[in-house]
Design a protein around this motif. Sequence first.
Motif, PDB file in Angstrom:
ATOM      1  N   MET A  37     -13.858 -20.789  -4.412  1.00  0.00           N
ATOM      2  CA  MET A  37     -13.007 -21.960  -4.339  1.00  0.00           C
ATOM      3  C   MET A  37     -12.881 -22.553  -5.739  1.00  0.00           C
ATOM      4  N   SER A  38     -11.662 -22.800  -6.157  1.00  0.00           N
ATOM      5  CA  SER A  38     -11.471 -23.394  -7.484  1.00  0.00           C
ATOM      6  C   SER A  38     -11.771 -24.881  -7.426  1.00  0.00           C
ATOM      7  N   VAL A  39     -11.996 -25.430  -8.594  1.00  0.00           N
ATOM      8  CA  VAL A  39     -12.314 -26.845  -8.688  1.00  0.00           C
ATOM      9  C   VAL A  39     -11.536 -27.448  -9.851  1.00  0.00           C
ATOM     10  N   HIS A  40     -11.050 -28.638  -9.630  1.00  0.00           N
ATOM     11  CA  HIS A  40     -10.453 -29.414 -10.708  1.00  0.00           C
ATOM     12  C   HIS A  40     -11.451 -30.506 -11.063  1.00  0.00           C
ATOM     13  N   VAL A  41     -11.515 -30.833 -12.316  1.00  0.00           N
ATOM     14  CA  VAL A  41     -12.375 -31.914 -12.786  1.00  0.00           C
ATOM     15  C   VAL A  41     -11.448 -32.984 -13.343  1.00  0.00           C
ATOM     16  N   ILE A  42     -11.582 -34.177 -12.811  1.00  0.00           N
ATOM     17  CA  ILE A  42     -10.752 -35.302 -13.220  1.00  0.00           C
ATOM     18  C   ILE A  42     -11.607 -36.248 -14.055  1.00  0.00           C
ATOM     19  N   GLY A  43     -11.078 -36.625 -15.185  1.00  0.00           N
ATOM     20  CA  GLY A  43     -11.731 -37.627 -16.018  1.00  0.00           C
ATOM     21  C   GLY A  43     -10.803 -38.809 -16.194  1.00  0.00           C
ATOM     22  N   ILE A  44     -11.323 -39.998 -15.923  1.00  0.00           N
ATOM     23  CA  ILE A  44     -10.580 -41.221 -16.224  1.00  0.00           C
ATOM     24  C   ILE A  44     -11.411 -41.975 -17.252  1.00  0.00           C
ATOM     25  N   PHE A  45     -10.750 -42.514 -18.249  1.00  0.00           N
ATOM     26  CA  PHE A  45     -11.524 -43.153 -19.303  1.00  0.00           C
ATOM     27  C   PHE A  45     -10.774 -44.274 -19.982  1.00  0.00           C
ATOM     28  N   LYS A  46     -11.565 -45.118 -20.593  1.00  0.00           N
ATOM     29  CA  LYS A  46     -11.089 -46.244 -21.392  1.00  0.00           C
ATOM     30  C   LYS A  46     -11.448 -45.955 -22.832  1.00  0.00           C
ATOM     31  N   ILE A  47     -10.444 -45.830 -23.677  1.00  0.00           N
ATOM     32  CA  ILE A  47     -10.681 -45.507 -25.083  1.00  0.00           C
ATOM     33  C   ILE A  47     -11.266 -46.724 -25.800  1.00  0.00           C
ATOM     34  N   GLN A  48     -12.347 -46.482 -26.526  1.00  0.00           N
ATOM     35  CA  GLN A  48     -13.007 -47.538 -27.302  1.00  0.00           C
ATOM     36  C   GLN A  48     -12.738 -47.391 -28.794  1.00  0.00           C
ATOM     37  N   SER A  49     -12.629 -46.137 -29.269  1.00  0.00           N
ATOM     38  CA  SER A  49     -12.391 -45.864 -30.685  1.00  0.00           C
ATOM     39  C   SER A  49     -11.374 -44.731 -30.790  1.00  0.00           C
ATOM     40  N   PRO A  50     -10.126 -45.040 -31.124  1.00  0.00           N
ATOM     41  CA  PRO A  50      -9.110 -43.987 -31.228  1.00  0.00           C
ATOM     42  C   PRO A  50      -9.494 -42.873 -32.208  1.00  0.00           C
ATOM     43  N   ARG A  51     -10.123 -43.218 -33.301  1.00  0.00           N
ATOM     44  CA  ARG A  51     -10.518 -42.188 -34.276  1.00  0.00           C
ATOM     45  C   ARG A  51     -11.552 -41.226 -33.677  1.00  0.00           C
ATOM     46  N   ASP A  52     -12.573 -41.775 -33.028  1.00  0.00           N
ATOM     47  CA  ASP A  52     -13.567 -40.921 -32.390  1.00  0.00           C
ATOM     48  C   ASP A  52     -12.965 -40.149 -31.218  1.00  0.00           C
ATOM     49  N   PHE A  53     -12.021 -40.759 -30.511  1.00  0.00           N
ATOM     50  CA  PHE A  53     -11.349 -40.077 -29.413  1.00  0.00           C
ATOM     51  C   PHE A  53     -10.601 -38.847 -29.915  1.00  0.00           C
ATOM     52  N   ASP A  54      -9.897 -38.985 -31.031  1.00  0.00           N
ATOM     53  CA  ASP A  54      -9.186 -37.843 -31.618  1.00  0.00           C
ATOM     54  C   ASP A  54     -10.169 -36.748 -32.032  1.00  0.00           C
ATOM     55  N   ASP A  55     -11.305 -37.133 -32.581  1.00  0.00           N
ATOM     56  CA  ASP A  55     -12.343 -36.177 -32.972  1.00  0.00           C
ATOM     57  C   ASP A  55     -12.880 -35.437 -31.743  1.00  0.00           C
ATOM     58  N   TYR A  56     -13.157 -36.173 -30.678  1.00  0.00           N
ATOM     59  CA  TYR A  56     -13.641 -35.588 -29.427  1.00  0.00           C
ATOM     60  C   TYR A  56     -12.611 -34.610 -28.855  1.00  0.00           C
ATOM     61  N   ARG A  57     -11.374 -35.040 -28.775  1.00  0.00           N
ATOM     62  CA  ARG A  57     -10.315 -34.177 -28.210  1.00  0.00           C
ATOM     63  C   ARG A  57     -10.131 -32.897 -29.003  1.00  0.00           C
ATOM     64  N   ALA A  58     -10.333 -32.978 -30.309  1.00  0.00           N
ATOM     65  CA  ALA A  58     -10.174 -31.793 -31.156  1.00  0.00           C
ATOM     66  C   ALA A  58     -11.257 -30.752 -30.887  1.00  0.00           C
ATOM     67  N   GLN A  59     -12.384 -31.178 -30.325  1.00  0.00           N
ATOM     68  CA  GLN A  59     -13.512 -30.270 -30.120  1.00  0.00           C
ATOM     69  C   GLN A  59     -13.781 -29.881 -28.669  1.00  0.00           C
ATOM     70  N   PRO A  70     -25.112 -26.889 -23.508  1.00  0.00           N
ATOM     71  CA  PRO A  70     -25.501 -27.376 -24.840  1.00  0.00           C
ATOM     72  C   PRO A  70     -24.287 -27.648 -25.727  1.00  0.00           C
ATOM     73  N   GLU A  71     -23.218 -26.881 -25.543  1.00  0.00           N
ATOM     74  CA  GLU A  71     -22.020 -27.078 -26.359  1.00  0.00           C
ATOM     75  C   GLU A  71     -21.377 -28.437 -26.067  1.00  0.00           C
ATOM     76  N   TYR A  72     -21.268 -28.761 -24.774  1.00  0.00           N
ATOM     77  CA  TYR A  72     -20.692 -30.063 -24.420  1.00  0.00           C
ATOM     78  C   TYR A  72     -21.661 -31.193 -24.752  1.00  0.00           C
ATOM     79  N   SER A  73     -22.929 -30.979 -24.519  1.00  0.00           N
ATOM     80  CA  SER A  73     -23.936 -32.003 -24.832  1.00  0.00           C
ATOM     81  C   SER A  73     -23.904 -32.397 -26.306  1.00  0.00           C
ATOM     82  N   ALA A  74     -23.568 -31.448 -27.162  1.00  0.00           N
ATOM     83  CA  ALA A  74     -23.486 -31.745 -28.598  1.00  0.00           C
ATOM     84  C   ALA A  74     -22.384 -32.764 -28.906  1.00  0.00           C
TER      85      ALA A  74
END
Length: 97
Positions: free
Chosen positions: A1-23, A75-79
């Motif tokens: 069975m496939s699974v979708h993962v939904i994330g809802i979030f409130k951005i606190q730091s646009p710069r850090d958000f861009d860094d996170y999304r890039a990785q 470990p990759e995501y935990s980093a």
Amino acid sequence: MSVHVIGIFKIQSPRDFDDYRAQVGATIELYGGKVIRRGVCENPFWNQLYAAPFDTFVELSFSSLEDAKRWANSPEYSALLPVRERAMQLTLFPVLV
């Protein structure tokens, strides 16, 4: 069975958000997942659960709940957690489809 993962979030730091999304995409792919869609959220029509305000969402897809769990606890995501903590407040949950 496939699974979708939904994330809802409130951005606190646009710069850090861009860094996170890039990785984060590379960590998802390591566990067989992919980003289905991202978007901006408007105010909810109903909020009977009194969810905290959020402004953005992501939808991921994995072939199994086990793969999604392996990614979420990897470990990759935990980093990325220090960047994520600065970037946003997040609720992340699986949806079996």
